[in-house]
Motif scaffolding. Structure first.
Motif, PDB file in Angstrom:
ATOM      1  N   GLN A 150     -45.601 -16.514   4.644  1.00 28.98           N
ATOM      2  CA  GLN A 150     -44.913 -15.537   3.796  1.00 28.98           C
ATOM      3  C   GLN A 150     -43.739 -16.301   3.172  1.00 28.98           C
ATOM      4  O   GLN A 150     -43.956 -17.224   2.423  1.00 28.98           O
ATOM      5  CB  GLN A 150     -44.540 -14.308   4.608  1.00 28.98           C
ATOM      6  CG  GLN A 150     -45.802 -13.616   5.129  1.00 28.98           C
ATOM      7  CD  GLN A 150     -45.548 -12.283   5.773  1.00 28.98           C
ATOM      8  OE1 GLN A 150     -44.678 -11.528   5.358  1.00 28.98           O
ATOM      9  NE2 GLN A 150     -46.317 -11.977   6.806  1.00 28.98           N
ATOM     10  N   SER A 151     -42.485 -15.940   3.492  1.00 28.58           N
ATOM     11  CA  SER A 151     -41.367 -16.733   2.971  1.00 28.58           C
ATOM     12  C   SER A 151     -40.899 -17.669   4.077  1.00 28.58           C
ATOM     13  O   SER A 151     -40.522 -17.208   5.168  1.00 28.58           O
ATOM     14  CB  SER A 151     -40.232 -15.815   2.530  1.00 28.58           C
ATOM     15  OG  SER A 151     -40.639 -15.043   1.422  1.00 28.58           O
ATOM     16  N   GLU A 152     -40.902 -18.970   3.816  1.00 30.28           N
ATOM     17  CA  GLU A 152     -40.502 -19.964   4.811  1.00 30.28           C
ATOM     18  C   GLU A 152     -38.977 -20.071   4.858  1.00 30.28           C
ATOM     19  O   GLU A 152     -38.320 -20.236   3.809  1.00 30.28           O
ATOM     20  CB  GLU A 152     -41.094 -21.322   4.440  1.00 30.28           C
ATOM     21  CG  GLU A 152     -42.577 -21.422   4.725  1.00 30.28           C
ATOM     22  CD  GLU A 152     -42.859 -21.397   6.223  1.00 30.28           C
ATOM     23  OE1 GLU A 152     -42.714 -22.424   6.898  1.00 30.28           O
ATOM     24  OE2 GLU A 152     -43.219 -20.311   6.726  1.00 30.28           O
ATOM     25  N   THR A 195     -41.684 -16.268  -4.012  1.00 30.28           N
ATOM     26  CA  THR A 195     -42.769 -15.649  -4.788  1.00 30.28           C
ATOM     27  C   THR A 195     -43.525 -16.700  -5.599  1.00 30.28           C
ATOM     28  O   THR A 195     -43.087 -17.839  -5.733  1.00 30.28           O
ATOM     29  CB  THR A 195     -42.206 -14.620  -5.795  1.00 30.28           C
ATOM     30  OG1 THR A 195     -41.352 -15.305  -6.712  1.00 30.28           O
ATOM     31  CG2 THR A 195     -41.458 -13.508  -5.097  1.00 30.28           C
ATOM     32  N   THR A 196     -44.643 -16.240  -6.166  1.00 30.76           N
ATOM     33  CA  THR A 196     -45.433 -17.095  -7.054  1.00 30.76           C
ATOM     34  C   THR A 196     -44.781 -17.094  -8.439  1.00 30.76           C
ATOM     35  O   THR A 196     -45.273 -16.445  -9.371  1.00 30.76           O
ATOM     36  CB  THR A 196     -46.871 -16.561  -7.138  1.00 30.76           C
ATOM     37  OG1 THR A 196     -46.789 -15.144  -7.331  1.00 30.76           O
ATOM     38  CG2 THR A 196     -47.640 -16.843  -5.876  1.00 30.76           C
ATOM     39  N   GLY A 197     -43.676 -17.787  -8.565  1.00 30.08           N
ATOM     40  CA  GLY A 197     -42.978 -17.903  -9.845  1.00 30.08           C
ATOM     41  C   GLY A 197     -42.264 -16.622 -10.245  1.00 30.08           C
ATOM     42  O   GLY A 197     -42.123 -15.684  -9.452  1.00 30.08           O
ATOM     43  N   ALA A 232     -49.734  -6.443  -0.530  1.00 27.43           N
ATOM     44  CA  ALA A 232     -50.695  -5.520  -1.143  1.00 27.43           C
ATOM     45  C   ALA A 232     -51.118  -6.004  -2.539  1.00 27.43           C
ATOM     46  O   ALA A 232     -52.197  -5.656  -3.012  1.00 27.43           O
ATOM     47  CB  ALA A 232     -50.077  -4.120  -1.237  1.00 27.43           C
ATOM     48  N   GLY A 233     -50.272  -6.778  -3.175  1.00 30.19           N
ATOM     49  CA  GLY A 233     -50.609  -7.295  -4.501  1.00 30.19           C
ATOM     50  C   GLY A 233     -51.584  -8.458  -4.458  1.00 30.19           C
ATOM     51  O   GLY A 233     -52.042  -8.930  -5.495  1.00 30.19           O
ATOM     52  N   GLY A 234     -51.888  -8.943  -3.258  1.00 23.58           N
ATOM     53  CA  GLY A 234     -52.862 -10.037  -3.156  1.00 23.58           C
ATOM     54  C   GLY A 234     -52.250 -11.314  -2.601  1.00 23.58           C
ATOM     55  O   GLY A 234     -52.570 -12.398  -3.044  1.00 23.58           O
ATOM     56  N   TRP A 235     -51.348 -11.156  -1.640  1.00 22.92           N
ATOM     57  CA  TRP A 235     -50.696 -12.297  -0.971  1.00 22.92           C
ATOM     58  C   TRP A 235     -49.952 -13.159  -2.001  1.00 22.92           C
ATOM     59  O   TRP A 235     -50.291 -14.321  -2.227  1.00 22.92           O
ATOM     60  CB  TRP A 235     -51.717 -13.142  -0.179  1.00 22.92           C
ATOM     61  CG  TRP A 235     -51.054 -13.867   0.960  1.00 22.92           C
ATOM     62  CD1 TRP A 235     -50.664 -15.178   0.959  1.00 22.92           C
ATOM     63  CD2 TRP A 235     -50.644 -13.341   2.221  1.00 22.92           C
ATOM     64  NE1 TRP A 235     -50.030 -15.473   2.147  1.00 22.92           N
ATOM     65  CE2 TRP A 235     -50.019 -14.367   2.946  1.00 22.92           C
ATOM     66  CE3 TRP A 235     -50.725 -12.067   2.814  1.00 22.92           C
ATOM     67  CZ2 TRP A 235     -49.491 -14.175   4.224  1.00 22.92           C
ATOM     68  CZ3 TRP A 235     -50.202 -11.880   4.095  1.00 22.92           C
ATOM     69  CH2 TRP A 235     -49.606 -12.938   4.778  1.00 22.92           C
ATOM     70  N   LEU A 236     -48.942 -12.514  -2.608  1.00 23.60           N
ATOM     71  CA  LEU A 236     -48.194 -13.165  -3.690  1.00 23.60           C
ATOM     72  C   LEU A 236     -47.048 -14.020  -3.134  1.00 23.60           C
ATOM     73  O   LEU A 236     -45.882 -13.837  -3.488  1.00 23.60           O
ATOM     74  CB  LEU A 236     -47.666 -12.115  -4.676  1.00 23.60           C
ATOM     75  CG  LEU A 236     -48.741 -11.290  -5.386  1.00 23.60           C
ATOM     76  CD1 LEU A 236     -48.103 -10.248  -6.303  1.00 23.60           C
ATOM     77  CD2 LEU A 236     -49.673 -12.191  -6.191  1.00 23.60           C
TER      78      LEU A 236
END
Ligand SMILES: Cc1ncc(COP(=O)(O)O)c(C=O)c1O
Length: 412
Positions: free
Chosen positions: A76-78, A105-107, A281-285
């Motif tokens: 998740q967040s490291e 997050t992914t950007g 829930a958004g797809g492992w963002l």
């Protein structure tokens, strides 16, 4: 039997103005067909045009070597990434950030979408200024939100606070602020952000429901001339910061960013939980493990901001001399000149015929302007100058026609 394949939601997003214009630009335009032709000069997207700096490659190479068996486990967040990012954010936005306030997050895309979904419910309104980053609408629609657009005030494209105030309703949940602004290069001054904060406090109280600012600030380190960047978070407590490393490191293909919720905010933990829920829930963002391990090293790196400023100065001065109207950007890596003819798409096509690719204002829902990206090389900038002059002549707006025209090229 109903044979409809694509969901109505995806069709709605595809049909949205900025989205289909962007997809057409990507797949069916001079950009698509000509950008790899020898001699064609590409000033479109904020992509790199030179090899990445060695420090960046070293950081990722080192992070890719596993030190334990869980190195590539679900992440998740490291914590080391959060802590390094928070330390860096403290230098840019003077609040007492700690790693606990951040979620990786992914950007910027990922940050904005999870923040919208964590704060707002379908049917809620999200207000933003035009010209916008061209994907706010797609992200809002995907979240079931209603985009409400407020033109900023040309030629400097300051926030139009009266228009924003008039656009607020009991259904407004989010106001997106993007400073430094893509595409205008404007860095909003503290006075504007203070006034915005006051009007949002007042409107929230009047409607009996909190309006949040989503501060989209991936360019908050790309500011010129010693100007100090100010985040809306300094002036309005209910602000969530969305950041991307894609701009500072000029590596947008390596998805990495974060959401930051100000320390001490009532509902702080609940909001971070909601953000994390929407990430899952958004797809492992979450960013890939390797990118997160690299963050402490990546935080020490940056594109050459002085080099960007030098390219800005060269282009702004040369374009003004030719007769273009262009405000000198205070940050980002974009120039936003006025199109010398009302039809910006026709003008962009003229430039493309001459071998220079830029983006029409239509893509930013602001016809009559166009965007030049400064991530092109110094050599490309020099090579493009005669073509910018020739394009003016082609559309009948070159220096020969200057005397009869309104005073373009003033010190805006
Ligand atoms: C204003 C703004 N917000 C968000 C983004 C998304 O950034 P990323 O692609 O790094 O997620 C961009 C990228 O162009 C941008 O310009």
């Amino acid at each position: 039997m109903d044979e409809q394949v694509a969901s109505r939601r995806s069709a709605r997003i595809q049909a949205a103005g900025p989205f289909h214009l962007l997809i057409d630009f990507l797949n069916r335009s001079d950009y698509d067909t000509r950008r790899r032709e020898p001699g064609v000069l590409d000033f479109t997207f904020g992509d790199p045009h030179e090899m990445q700096q060695p420090g960046y490659v070293d950081a990722i190479r080192e992070a890719a070597v596993p030190l334990d068996e869980l190195w590539f486990a679900y992440k998740q967040s490291e914590e080391p990434a959060q802590t390094a990012a928070a330390a860096s954010l403290r230098r840019v936005v003077p609040l007492a950030w700690s790693g606990e306030d951040l979620r990786m997050t992914t950007g910027g895309f990922g940050a904005i979408t999870v923040t919208m979904k964590a704060l707002a419910d379908p049917g809620d309104e999200v207000v933003y200024s035009l010209p916008p980053w061209f994907l706010y609408e797609a992200l809002a629609l995907e979240a079931g939100l209603v985009p409400v657009k407020v033109p900023a005030r040309p030629p400097r494209f300051d926030l139009d606070l009266d228009a924003i105030a008039a656009a607020l309703t009991p259904r407004t949940r989010i106001v997106v602020v993007n400073t430094p602004n893509n595409p205008t290069g404007r860095v909003y001054p503290p006075e504007a952000l203070t006034a915005l904060a006051e009007l949002l406090e007042e409107a929230s109280a009047r409607f009996g429901r909190r309006i949040w600012i989503v501060s989209d600030e991936p360019y908050n380190r790309l500011v010129f001339d010693g100007l100090t960047f100010h985040s809306p978070a300094e002036f309005y407590a209910h602000t969530v910061i969305c950041y991307s490393y894609g701009k500072t490191l000029l590596a947008p293909g390596q998805r990495l960013g974060y959401v930051a919720v100000p320390p001490g905010l009532p509902g702080h933990d609940e909001l971070l939980d909601a953000i994390e829920t929407m990430q899952i829930a958004g797809g492992w963002l979450f960013p890939n493990a390797v990118m997160q391990y690299a963050v402490p090293h990546l935080e020490a790196l940056s594109v050459d901001v002085a080099g960007l400023a030098a390219k800005r100065d060269r282009l702004v001065m040369a374009l003004r001399e030719m007769g273009y109207e262009v405000t000198s950007p205070e940050g980002t890596f974009y120039l936003w000149p006025r199109s010398p003819i009302a039809d910006d798409e026709a003008f962009v096509a003229t430039l493309a015929r001459l071998g220079v690719l830029v983006m029409p204002g239509a893509l930013f829902e602001t016809p009559g302007w166009f965007r030049i990206c400064l991530t092109a090389t110094v050599e490309s900038v020099e090579a493009a100058l005669p073509h910018f002059a020739a394009a003016l002549d082609e559309v009948g707006a070159g220096t020969a026609g200057q005397a009869e025209r309104s005073p373009l090229g003033t010190s805006l």
